[in-house]
Scaffold this motif. Structure first.
Motif, PDB file in Angstrom:
ATOM      1  N   VAL A 110      78.360  16.196   4.047  1.00 53.85           N
ATOM      2  CA  VAL A 110      77.754  17.433   3.551  1.00 53.85           C
ATOM      3  C   VAL A 110      78.655  18.178   2.570  1.00 53.85           C
ATOM      4  O   VAL A 110      78.170  18.967   1.756  1.00 53.85           O
ATOM      5  N   GLY A 114      77.456  16.541  -0.550  1.00 56.43           N
ATOM      6  CA  GLY A 114      76.332  17.469  -0.496  1.00 56.43           C
ATOM      7  C   GLY A 114      76.450  18.673  -1.400  1.00 56.43           C
ATOM      8  O   GLY A 114      75.469  19.085  -2.028  1.00 56.43           O
ATOM      9  N   VAL A 118      73.405  19.971  -3.870  1.00 54.57           N
ATOM     10  CA  VAL A 118      72.614  21.154  -3.553  1.00 54.57           C
ATOM     11  C   VAL A 118      72.891  22.283  -4.551  1.00 54.57           C
ATOM     12  O   VAL A 118      72.005  23.079  -4.865  1.00 54.57           O
ATOM     13  N   ALA A 132      76.740  24.994   2.868  1.00 49.90           N
ATOM     14  CA  ALA A 132      77.266  23.639   3.054  1.00 49.90           C
ATOM     15  C   ALA A 132      78.583  23.671   3.826  1.00 49.90           C
ATOM     16  O   ALA A 132      78.843  22.810   4.674  1.00 49.90           O
ATOM     17  N   THR A 261      68.280  24.047   1.650  1.00 45.49           N
ATOM     18  CA  THR A 261      69.645  23.542   1.821  1.00 45.49           C
ATOM     19  C   THR A 261      69.759  22.701   3.084  1.00 45.49           C
ATOM     20  O   THR A 261      70.451  21.673   3.094  1.00 45.49           O
ATOM     21  N   ILE A 264      68.280  19.181   2.171  1.00 44.29           N
ATOM     22  CA  ILE A 264      69.112  18.346   1.307  1.00 44.29           C
ATOM     23  C   ILE A 264      70.390  17.907   2.022  1.00 44.29           C
ATOM     24  O   ILE A 264      70.757  16.721   1.998  1.00 44.29           O
ATOM     25  N   LEU A 265      71.059  18.832   2.687  1.00 46.25           N
ATOM     26  CA  LEU A 265      72.321  18.483   3.335  1.00 46.25           C
ATOM     27  C   LEU A 265      72.115  17.578   4.544  1.00 46.25           C
ATOM     28  O   LEU A 265      72.986  16.778   4.882  1.00 46.25           O
ATOM     29  N   SER A 266      70.967  17.694   5.191  1.00 49.64           N
ATOM     30  CA  SER A 266      70.686  16.800   6.322  1.00 49.64           C
ATOM     31  C   SER A 266      70.409  15.376   5.850  1.00 49.64           C
ATOM     32  O   SER A 266      70.510  14.433   6.649  1.00 49.64           O
ATOM     33  N   VAL A 268      72.071  13.763   3.324  1.00 48.11           N
ATOM     34  CA  VAL A 268      73.190  13.105   2.626  1.00 48.11           C
ATOM     35  C   VAL A 268      73.635  11.874   3.410  1.00 48.11           C
ATOM     36  O   VAL A 268      73.307  11.725   4.593  1.00 48.11           O
ATOM     37  N   CYS A 299      70.960   6.367  -0.852  1.00 48.93           N
ATOM     38  CA  CYS A 299      70.572   7.769  -0.973  1.00 48.93           C
ATOM     39  C   CYS A 299      70.019   8.106  -2.351  1.00 48.93           C
ATOM     40  O   CYS A 299      69.348   9.113  -2.520  1.00 48.93           O
ATOM     41  N   MET A 303      67.162  10.757  -1.458  1.00 51.26           N
ATOM     42  CA  MET A 303      67.385  12.177  -1.732  1.00 51.26           C
ATOM     43  C   MET A 303      66.406  12.743  -2.755  1.00 51.26           C
ATOM     44  O   MET A 303      65.867  13.834  -2.553  1.00 51.26           O
TER      45      MET A 303
END
Length: 310
Positions: A110, A114, A118, A132, A261, A264-266, A268, A299, A303
């Motif tokens: 992340v 990440g 993000v 993040a 957020t 997206i971060l979950s 990565v 990814c 993503m």
């Protein structure tokens, strides 16, 4: 957002190439990775967090949202790992590969991977870099407690000391005064430039390390491991969609930037700490390395697709 996500993921993956080339030329060796990883974790992490918090002006609303983000990501990771554990059952959870899958399904890169993604997707929301950092904080606290417990089955690792004394918490403690006291406004410009320069090296360095590992990998063996597919599928698709659905419940009323957020971060790739812990506790290090490599490569497909639900 699809195009922005795709472009930035591909640029991040581009940083793999120097590591691959240097390894193939014999100029970089796997024996070098421990030193590079130490620089990344113990130097890169604090400066990444300091830079993220420096970009924000202090407000109690920001403190509240960061607290909510920390709590939400902490609970989401716990719930998902608990769900995977229940589905696997006691018998399968006794095998190392399934214990690794359990923590690999939630623990992602992340910070180094990440934050650039993000931040590019939500340029009008500088707070997402702080989110993040909070996600990295909650993940590492779990990694050194629940994560190690999953890998070893030993409850002695479930301690407050293990949760608090790790590089991410140290970086957070250093970074917080920059946010609270607005130190960016009083620090000399060259010092701010130095902080930003070190932050800027973290993502390339992280990917250089992965590139060296990639050049050392046996892809024929990697693609024949069902456990790798399971871990990557859960990490790149199931976990982010589960997390986004949870934080999007209408009664929560969370702001869009926070919900996006989380999504997206979950999503990565698997975190490098997965390999560090698996090597330290002798639980499926090859599977951990393979899951990190495959999730990082795939990814670029997943993503951008996740942005379609934003």
């Amino acid at each position: 957002m699809f195009t922005i996500a795709l472009t930035n993921v591909l640029v991040t993956l581009f940083y793999l190439i120097p590591g691959v080339v240097l390894k193939k030329m014999g100029k970089a060796k796997e024996a070098h990775l421990s030193t590079l990883s130490a620089i990344l974790v113990y130097v890169g992490t604090p400066f990444l967090e300091i830079s993220s918090f420096m970009a924000m002006d202090f407000s109690w609303e920001g403190v509240k949202n960061m607290g909510i983000f920390f709590l939400a990501t902490f609970l989401l990771q716990c719930l998902f790992m608990g769900g995977v554990r229940l589905i696997l059952g006691k018998k399968r959870f006794g095998e190392g590969k399934y214990r690794l899958l359990t923590i690999g399904s939630v623990m992602g890169n992340v910070g180094f991977f990440g934050i650039p993604i993000v931040s590019a997707l939500l340029p009008d929301h500088p707070e997402v870099a702080c989110y993040a950092a909070m996600y990295s904080l909650s993940m590492n606290m779990l990694a050194f407690t629940v994560g190690v417990f999953c890998l070893t089955g030993e409850k002695r690792f479930m301690s407050m000391r293990a949760a608090v004394f790790n590089p991410t918490v140290f970086g957070f403690v250093l970074a917080l005064p920059f946010y609270i006291f607005g130190l960016r406004n009083v620090l000399p410009a060259p010092l701010i430039g130095a902080i930003e320069a070190i932050r800027g090296m973290t993502t390339p360095l992280c990917m250089f390390i992965l590139g060296i590992r990639l050049a050392s990998a046996n892809f024929r063996e990697i693609w024949n491991k069902p456990s790798v597919y399971g871990t990557v599928f859960l990490k790149l698709l199931v976990f982010p969609l589960f997390s986004y659905a949870a934080v999007s419940l209408p009664f929560l009323g969370l702001p869009d930037s926070l919900r996006w957020t989380v999504l997206i971060l979950s999503g990565v790739p698997c975190a490098s700490i997965l390999l560090s812990l698996s090597e330290l506790h002798h639980t499926e290090p090859d599977l951990a390395a393979d899951s990190i490599l495959v999730s990082t490569l795939l990814c670029f497909l997943t993503m951008p697709l996740l942005t379609l639900v934003m």
